[in-house]
Motif scaffolding. Sequence first.
Motif, PDB file in Angstrom:
ATOM      1  N   LEU A 165      40.949 -51.961  10.687  1.00 59.12           N
ATOM      2  CA  LEU A 165      40.709 -52.074   9.311  1.00 59.12           C
ATOM      3  C   LEU A 165      39.891 -50.478   9.014  1.00 59.12           C
ATOM      4  N   ILE A 166      38.964 -50.002   9.773  1.00 57.19           N
ATOM      5  CA  ILE A 166      38.361 -48.832  10.044  1.00 57.19           C
ATOM      6  C   ILE A 166      39.622 -47.605   9.946  1.00 57.19           C
ATOM      7  N   ASP A 167      40.539 -47.760  10.933  1.00 60.58           N
ATOM      8  CA  ASP A 167      41.557 -46.832  11.060  1.00 60.58           C
ATOM      9  C   ASP A 167      42.536 -46.728   9.526  1.00 60.58           C
ATOM     10  N   THR A 168      42.834 -47.901   9.280  1.00 56.11           N
ATOM     11  CA  THR A 168      43.432 -48.050   7.964  1.00 56.11           C
ATOM     12  C   THR A 168      42.867 -47.519   6.895  1.00 56.11           C
ATOM     13  N   LEU A 169      41.630 -47.791   6.486  1.00 56.82           N
ATOM     14  CA  LEU A 169      40.861 -47.165   5.417  1.00 56.82           C
ATOM     15  C   LEU A 169      40.883 -45.680   5.661  1.00 56.82           C
ATOM     16  N   LYS A 170      40.594 -45.154   6.767  1.00 57.74           N
ATOM     17  CA  LYS A 170      40.750 -43.697   6.891  1.00 57.74           C
ATOM     18  C   LYS A 170      41.859 -43.118   6.733  1.00 57.74           C
ATOM     19  N   GLY A 171      43.069 -43.696   6.943  1.00 57.07           N
ATOM     20  CA  GLY A 171      44.265 -43.450   6.580  1.00 57.07           C
ATOM     21  C   GLY A 171      44.498 -43.177   5.175  1.00 57.07           C
ATOM     22  N   HIS A 172      43.768 -44.232   4.373  1.00 51.65           N
ATOM     23  CA  HIS A 172      43.749 -44.025   2.885  1.00 51.65           C
ATOM     24  C   HIS A 172      42.760 -43.099   2.272  1.00 51.65           C
ATOM     25  N   LEU A 173      41.869 -42.694   2.962  1.00 59.15           N
ATOM     26  CA  LEU A 173      40.556 -41.610   2.589  1.00 59.15           C
ATOM     27  C   LEU A 173      41.314 -40.318   2.654  1.00 59.15           C
ATOM     28  N   GLY A 174      41.905 -39.855   3.664  1.00 59.99           N
ATOM     29  CA  GLY A 174      42.435 -38.732   3.733  1.00 59.99           C
ATOM     30  C   GLY A 174      43.168 -38.111   2.543  1.00 59.99           C
ATOM     31  N   PRO A 175      44.142 -38.717   1.992  1.00 58.10           N
ATOM     32  CA  PRO A 175      44.835 -38.329   0.987  1.00 58.10           C
ATOM     33  C   PRO A 175      44.118 -38.440  -0.308  1.00 58.10           C
ATOM     34  N   LEU A 176      43.169 -39.271  -0.188  1.00 61.18           N
ATOM     35  CA  LEU A 176      42.299 -39.524  -1.580  1.00 61.18           C
ATOM     36  C   LEU A 176      41.430 -38.085  -1.759  1.00 61.18           C
ATOM     37  N   ILE A 177      40.772 -37.820  -0.388  1.00 65.67           N
ATOM     38  CA  ILE A 177      40.036 -36.671  -0.487  1.00 65.67           C
ATOM     39  C   ILE A 177      40.724 -35.352  -1.062  1.00 65.67           C
ATOM     40  N   GLU A 178      42.162 -35.397  -0.710  1.00 65.45           N
ATOM     41  CA  GLU A 178      42.878 -34.206  -1.096  1.00 65.45           C
ATOM     42  C   GLU A 178      43.046 -34.253  -2.614  1.00 65.45           C
ATOM     43  N   GLN A 179      43.293 -35.428  -3.078  1.00 66.49           N
ATOM     44  CA  GLN A 179      43.561 -35.551  -4.500  1.00 66.49           C
ATOM     45  C   GLN A 179      42.211 -35.195  -5.303  1.00 66.49           C
ATOM     46  N   ALA A 180      41.019 -35.807  -4.749  1.00 67.10           N
ATOM     47  CA  ALA A 180      39.718 -35.559  -5.432  1.00 67.10           C
ATOM     48  C   ALA A 180      39.542 -33.969  -5.433  1.00 67.10           C
ATOM     49  N   GLU A 181      39.902 -33.193  -4.440  1.00 60.44           N
ATOM     50  CA  GLU A 181      39.668 -31.779  -4.343  1.00 60.44           C
ATOM     51  C   GLU A 181      40.522 -31.126  -5.361  1.00 60.44           C
ATOM     52  N   GLU A 182      41.675 -31.540  -5.502  1.00 60.27           N
ATOM     53  CA  GLU A 182      42.518 -30.972  -6.646  1.00 60.27           C
ATOM     54  C   GLU A 182      41.965 -31.178  -8.064  1.00 60.27           C
ATOM     55  N   HIS A 183      41.307 -32.494  -8.340  1.00 62.04           N
ATOM     56  CA  HIS A 183      40.782 -32.764  -9.475  1.00 62.04           C
ATOM     57  C   HIS A 183      39.373 -32.167  -9.811  1.00 62.04           C
ATOM     58  N   VAL A 184      38.678 -31.861  -8.775  1.00 60.71           N
ATOM     59  CA  VAL A 184      37.489 -31.300  -8.907  1.00 60.71           C
ATOM     60  C   VAL A 184      37.297 -30.084  -9.508  1.00 60.71           C
ATOM     61  N   GLN A 185      38.725 -29.291  -9.253  1.00 60.01           N
ATOM     62  CA  GLN A 185      38.716 -27.824  -9.817  1.00 60.01           C
ATOM     63  C   GLN A 185      38.685 -27.951 -11.299  1.00 60.01           C
ATOM     64  N   GLU A 186      39.064 -29.042 -12.019  1.00 56.02           N
ATOM     65  CA  GLU A 186      39.184 -28.985 -13.258  1.00 56.02           C
ATOM     66  C   GLU A 186      37.819 -29.088 -14.150  1.00 56.02           C
ATOM     67  N   HIS A 187      36.755 -29.029 -13.313  1.00 60.40           N
ATOM     68  CA  HIS A 187      35.244 -28.993 -13.763  1.00 60.40           C
ATOM     69  C   HIS A 187      34.673 -27.843 -13.439  1.00 60.40           C
ATOM     70  N   ARG A 188      33.653 -27.203 -14.223  1.00 55.87           N
ATOM     71  CA  ARG A 188      33.090 -26.021 -13.684  1.00 55.87           C
ATOM     72  C   ARG A 188      31.906 -26.212 -13.083  1.00 55.87           C
ATOM     73  N   PRO A 189      31.391 -25.437 -12.050  1.00 54.82           N
ATOM     74  CA  PRO A 189      30.389 -25.592 -11.473  1.00 54.82           C
ATOM     75  C   PRO A 189      29.060 -25.686 -12.451  1.00 54.82           C
ATOM     76  N   GLY A 190      28.329 -26.762 -12.056  1.00 51.18           N
ATOM     77  CA  GLY A 190      27.145 -26.907 -13.193  1.00 51.18           C
ATOM     78  C   GLY A 190      27.309 -28.042 -14.050  1.00 51.18           C
ATOM     79  N   GLU A 191      28.405 -28.434 -14.244  1.00 49.31           N
ATOM     80  CA  GLU A 191      28.699 -29.585 -14.994  1.00 49.31           C
ATOM     81  C   GLU A 191      28.394 -30.892 -14.020  1.00 49.31           C
ATOM     82  N   VAL A 192      27.930 -31.858 -14.700  1.00 49.18           N
ATOM     83  CA  VAL A 192      27.622 -33.030 -13.997  1.00 49.18           C
ATOM     84  C   VAL A 192      28.738 -33.746 -13.505  1.00 49.18           C
TER      85      VAL A 192
END
Length: 127
Positions: free
Chosen positions: A49-76
């Motif tokens: 299960l740890i390996d399975t969840l890590k398999g989900h987490l990698g792509p989620l991190i990539e998606q989150a890194e794309e979305h974080v660019q929509e905000h400016r540094p300093g915003e909550v």
Amino acid sequence: MDVTRADRDPLPGQLRPSAREGSDEIQGDIAAALRSTIVLPPYDEVLRLIDTLKGHLGPLIEQAEEHVQEHRPGEVAWYREHAQIDNAQFQLRAGPGDGLVSAARRLQTLARSVQQLHRQIRHEQGA
């Protein structure tokens, strides 16, 4: 325990699940990981299960890194999302621990991290 993504990977030539099916798959794996710890599952099941969840987490991190660019540094939101990404990256690198109890705790922490990042991404996508 329930069947997880690792057990349902398509055979070569088969299609990957749709976004909705993928979301359901992630939710099912999270639910399996967050089950009551009164009776611990076998160690090999926890590791799987740890390996399975890590398999989900990698792509989620990539998606989150794309979305974080929509905000400016300093915003909550920028700080919150960076904190979630940093936590997820730590969870991705962390090992299972020395025994069954520590591995089960790691599994629960990892599942919560996947759940939090998955919810954040779905929220940003308007799902």
